[in-house]
Motif scaffolding. Sequence first.
Motif, mmCIF file in Angstrom:
data_model
loop_
_atom_site.group_PDB
_atom_site.id
_atom_site.type_symbol
_atom_site.label_atom_id
_atom_site.label_comp_id
_atom_site.label_asym_id
_atom_site.label_seq_id
_atom_site.Cartn_x
_atom_site.Cartn_y
_atom_site.Cartn_z
ATOM 1 N N GLU A 281 42.526 52.264 43.775
ATOM 2 C CA GLU A 281 42.670 51.188 44.763
ATOM 3 C C GLU A 281 41.321 50.812 45.368
ATOM 4 N N THR A 282 40.501 51.807 45.643
ATOM 5 C CA THR A 282 39.168 51.531 46.188
ATOM 6 C C THR A 282 38.352 50.696 45.206
ATOM 7 N N TYR A 283 38.385 51.076 43.939
ATOM 8 C CA TYR A 283 37.643 50.306 42.941
ATOM 9 C C TYR A 283 38.158 48.863 42.889
ATOM 10 N N LEU A 284 39.465 48.689 42.784
ATOM 11 C CA LEU A 284 40.035 47.356 42.602
ATOM 12 C C LEU A 284 39.792 46.443 43.805
ATOM 13 N N THR A 285 39.773 46.993 44.998
ATOM 14 C CA THR A 285 39.624 46.158 46.192
ATOM 15 C C THR A 285 38.178 45.961 46.626
ATOM 16 N N ARG A 286 37.286 46.839 46.192
ATOM 17 C CA ARG A 286 35.921 46.788 46.713
ATOM 18 C C ARG A 286 34.869 46.445 45.663
ATOM 19 N N ARG A 287 35.308 46.028 44.484
ATOM 20 C CA ARG A 287 34.361 45.733 43.413
ATOM 21 C C ARG A 287 34.225 44.214 43.252
ATOM 22 N N PRO A 288 33.172 43.616 43.795
ATOM 23 C CA PRO A 288 33.056 42.155 43.779
ATOM 24 C C PRO A 288 32.877 41.559 42.393
ATOM 25 N N CYS A 289 32.429 42.355 41.430
ATOM 26 C CA CYS A 289 32.198 41.821 40.088
ATOM 27 C C CYS A 289 33.411 41.983 39.168
ATOM 28 N N LEU A 290 34.529 42.508 39.689
ATOM 29 C CA LEU A 290 35.746 42.641 38.890
ATOM 30 C C LEU A 290 36.315 41.257 38.590
ATOM 31 N N ARG A 291 36.535 40.962 37.317
ATOM 32 C CA ARG A 291 37.058 39.648 36.913
ATOM 33 C C ARG A 291 38.520 39.688 36.519
ATOM 34 N N GLY A 292 39.039 40.882 36.253
ATOM 35 C CA GLY A 292 40.444 40.971 35.881
ATOM 36 C C GLY A 292 40.785 42.347 35.345
ATOM 37 N N LEU A 293 42.068 42.546 35.111
ATOM 38 C CA LEU A 293 42.573 43.838 34.665
ATOM 39 C C LEU A 293 43.515 43.646 33.488
ATOM 40 N N VAL A 294 43.399 44.513 32.502
ATOM 41 C CA VAL A 294 44.334 44.556 31.381
ATOM 42 C C VAL A 294 45.300 45.704 31.649
ATOM 43 N N LEU A 295 46.572 45.370 31.864
ATOM 44 C CA LEU A 295 47.605 46.381 32.073
ATOM 45 C C LEU A 295 48.210 46.728 30.719
ATOM 46 N N ILE A 296 48.173 47.992 30.383
ATOM 47 C CA ILE A 296 48.629 48.435 29.070
ATOM 48 C C ILE A 296 49.954 49.169 29.207
ATOM 49 N N VAL A 297 50.920 48.744 28.390
ATOM 50 C CA VAL A 297 52.230 49.391 28.352
ATOM 51 C C VAL A 297 52.528 49.763 26.906
ATOM 52 N N ASP A 298 53.373 50.747 26.727
ATOM 53 C CA ASP A 298 53.808 51.179 25.396
ATOM 54 C C ASP A 298 55.044 50.365 25.041
ATOM 55 N N ILE A 299 55.006 49.645 23.918
ATOM 56 C CA ILE A 299 56.126 48.782 23.518
ATOM 57 C C ILE A 299 57.436 49.559 23.412
ATOM 58 N N ARG A 300 57.355 50.870 23.202
ATOM 59 C CA ARG A 300 58.568 51.682 23.027
ATOM 60 C C ARG A 300 59.151 52.189 24.340
#
Length: 196
Positions: free
Chosen positions: A97-116
């Motif tokens: 959470e700290t990384y995601l909220t405090r990183r100004p250069c973050l452009r997006g996130l890839v959420l990975i799920v298992d198709i199964r």
Amino acid sequence: MIVKSSEFITSAVKPSQYPPADLPEIAFAGRSNVGKSSLINKLVNRRRLVKTSSTPGRTQLINFFLINQRFRFVDLPGYGYAKVPAGVRRQWGAMIETYLTRRPCLRGLVLIVDIRRTPGRQEDDLLHWLDHHGIACRVVATKADKLSRNKQIRPLRAVAARLGIADEALTLFSAKSGLGLAAVWGQIEDMLGTTP
């Protein structure tokens, strides 16, 4: 995307250990053992840039990788089924959470799920949290090669429905066959806002 160079930069647990926020970053998140490391390795065409393991919860730090000297991939610790103490899981949550909220250069996130596996509340919570904070997210369903093409349709629709997204917003991916590789790169380029 032609990847000419990819290298591990550093591991971190707190902002003071992050690299300078001078390049755009794309983060990768998902349950433990969902194929996150294999996905990143396939994207950069390297077998062992990111260490893979059959043991859930192996990634315990935030790992930064420099791609083409122009942007970074950020491998976040897996969540969910990892057999680690509850206190460690809480630390991981706070660290992410700290990384995601405090990183100004973050452009997006890839959420990975298992198709199964049908996503659960943690994926729902993460998607809502990202939306609330205005962080772009793309969803990739890995391990597509574990199912025949005919048997991919039903779980794909179930995963999309569970996450409240359109079927076409979910990208099928296989690290083994390369299925979906170009599509995932297209999404990354879109989040970066340019063709790197």
